[in-house]
Design a protein around this motif. Sequence first.
Motif, PDB file in Angstrom:
ATOM      1  N   VAL A   1      -0.365  -4.184  -0.492  1.00  0.00           N
ATOM      2  CA  VAL A   1      -0.715  -2.476  -0.361  1.00  0.00           C
ATOM      3  C   VAL A   1      -1.451  -1.903   0.284  1.00  0.00           C
ATOM      4  O   VAL A   1      -2.600  -2.401   0.520  1.00  0.00           O
ATOM      5  N   LYS A   2      -2.005  -0.725   1.024  1.00  0.00           N
ATOM      6  CA  LYS A   2      -2.394  -0.020   1.405  1.00  0.00           C
ATOM      7  C   LYS A   2      -3.468   0.352   0.149  1.00  0.00           C
ATOM      8  O   LYS A   2      -3.097   1.519  -1.021  1.00  0.00           O
TER       9      LYS A   2
ATOM     10  N   SER B   1      -3.935   4.129   0.388  1.00  0.00           N
ATOM     11  CA  SER B   1      -3.119   5.042   0.681  1.00  0.00           C
ATOM     12  C   SER B   1      -1.873   5.105  -0.320  1.00  0.00           C
ATOM     13  O   SER B   1      -1.337   5.978  -0.726  1.00  0.00           O
ATOM     14  N   ASP B   2      -1.585   3.457  -0.618  1.00  0.00           N
ATOM     15  CA  ASP B   2       0.134   3.771  -1.262  1.00  0.00           C
ATOM     16  C   ASP B   2      -0.556   3.583  -2.300  1.00  0.00           C
ATOM     17  O   ASP B   2       0.284   4.338  -3.772  1.00  0.00           O
TER      18      ASP B   2
ATOM     19  N   SER C   1       6.285  -2.751  -8.281  1.00  0.00           N
ATOM     20  CA  SER C   1       5.518  -2.029  -7.711  1.00  0.00           C
ATOM     21  C   SER C   1       4.326  -1.432  -8.000  1.00  0.00           C
ATOM     22  O   SER C   1       4.324  -2.086  -9.444  1.00  0.00           O
ATOM     23  N   TYR C   2       3.471  -1.251  -7.249  1.00  0.00           N
ATOM     24  CA  TYR C   2       2.217  -0.537  -7.793  1.00  0.00           C
ATOM     25  C   TYR C   2       2.088   0.338  -8.713  1.00  0.00           C
ATOM     26  O   TYR C   2       1.259   0.573  -9.067  1.00  0.00           O
TER      27      TYR C   2
ATOM     28  N   SER D   1      -5.372  -2.670   3.987  1.00  0.00           N
ATOM     29  CA  SER D   1      -4.762  -3.203   3.240  1.00  0.00           C
ATOM     30  C   SER D   1      -5.396  -4.243   2.213  1.00  0.00           C
ATOM     31  O   SER D   1      -6.216  -5.266   2.970  1.00  0.00           O
TER      32      SER D   1
END
Length: 334
Positions: free
Chosen positions: A252-253, A255-256, A307-308, A215
Amino acid sequence: MRILITGGAGFLGARLAREILKRGQLNGQTVTELVIADLFPAPADMLADPRVKGHAGPMLEQGDLFKSGFDGVFHLASAVSGECELDFDLGLRSNVDSSRLLLDSIRSSGKASRLVFASSVAVFGPDAANPMPALVADTTLPTPQTSYGTHKLMIEYMVADYTRKGYIDGRAARLMTVAVRPGKPNGAASSFFSGIIREPLAGTATTCPVDAHVSHPISSPGNTMHGLITVFEASREAFGGRMALNLPGLNVKVSDMLAALEKVAGPAVRARVTFEKDERIAAIVDNWAKACTFERAHALGLRADASYEAIIEQYIEDCKTRPGYPAEALSGLK
């Protein structure tokens, strides 16, 4: 108003320069001259603007320029994290020695320039005497675990002390990792955060050198530029003291990030990313902040990207409309 951007020919510096030229003013004053100082020449489209003056060469050889007097300075020039770990002396020259020259040159000019220093979230790290909290705040004691982060912290304190003495009106803003960057990977250990989005969108397979659960706080280029300009325009009282603040980012990670890539670009694009651990990079990243808070930046009205997915969409739009983005950058979407 005469403005200097060090590192102004690089990705962030050129984007900042173009934004200032587009606005035409800072803090209500018209920008009449924008000086770009970098190791390499500024992009041709910027140099074609009559307000722009370019100066190429090592910062340590540009002292006379820095003494010429500026109303505002954005200090972005820096050797990056991977470079500083591989070449200790290069990092000191490019970061600490060059920054000392810049500050002393401004001091000798007799004009107390308003200066924004682009520091980094890399000033934070774990230490046996100072465990790093899960959420790193503006007030968390920095204990950097890389040469790059150490340099940034040293310069933060120089900027604060030159401000205390009245030589400059300085403010330091800690940038979160900026993604997505165009072009090829650079020497930064964080380069893969852009690569795992940029390369798949270009149709190229790539590897992620850290685990999916890693993260880290991320900010888009556009939001980062907005943050730097807001910090410049903030009053001394609104900035709140002399010490650095954290610019907002999304916590964020990996994976995200990859889930957002699949949502925006589809599973075939996401499938171009595989995992292959690089122990050197993983060890560096493991000592970085996992997440941050941004209270002082929030007080200036700054917020993280929505958001990503929005960060990826900004990159796609930039590839279609902005200079400096290669034509093949979105060939993987075809």
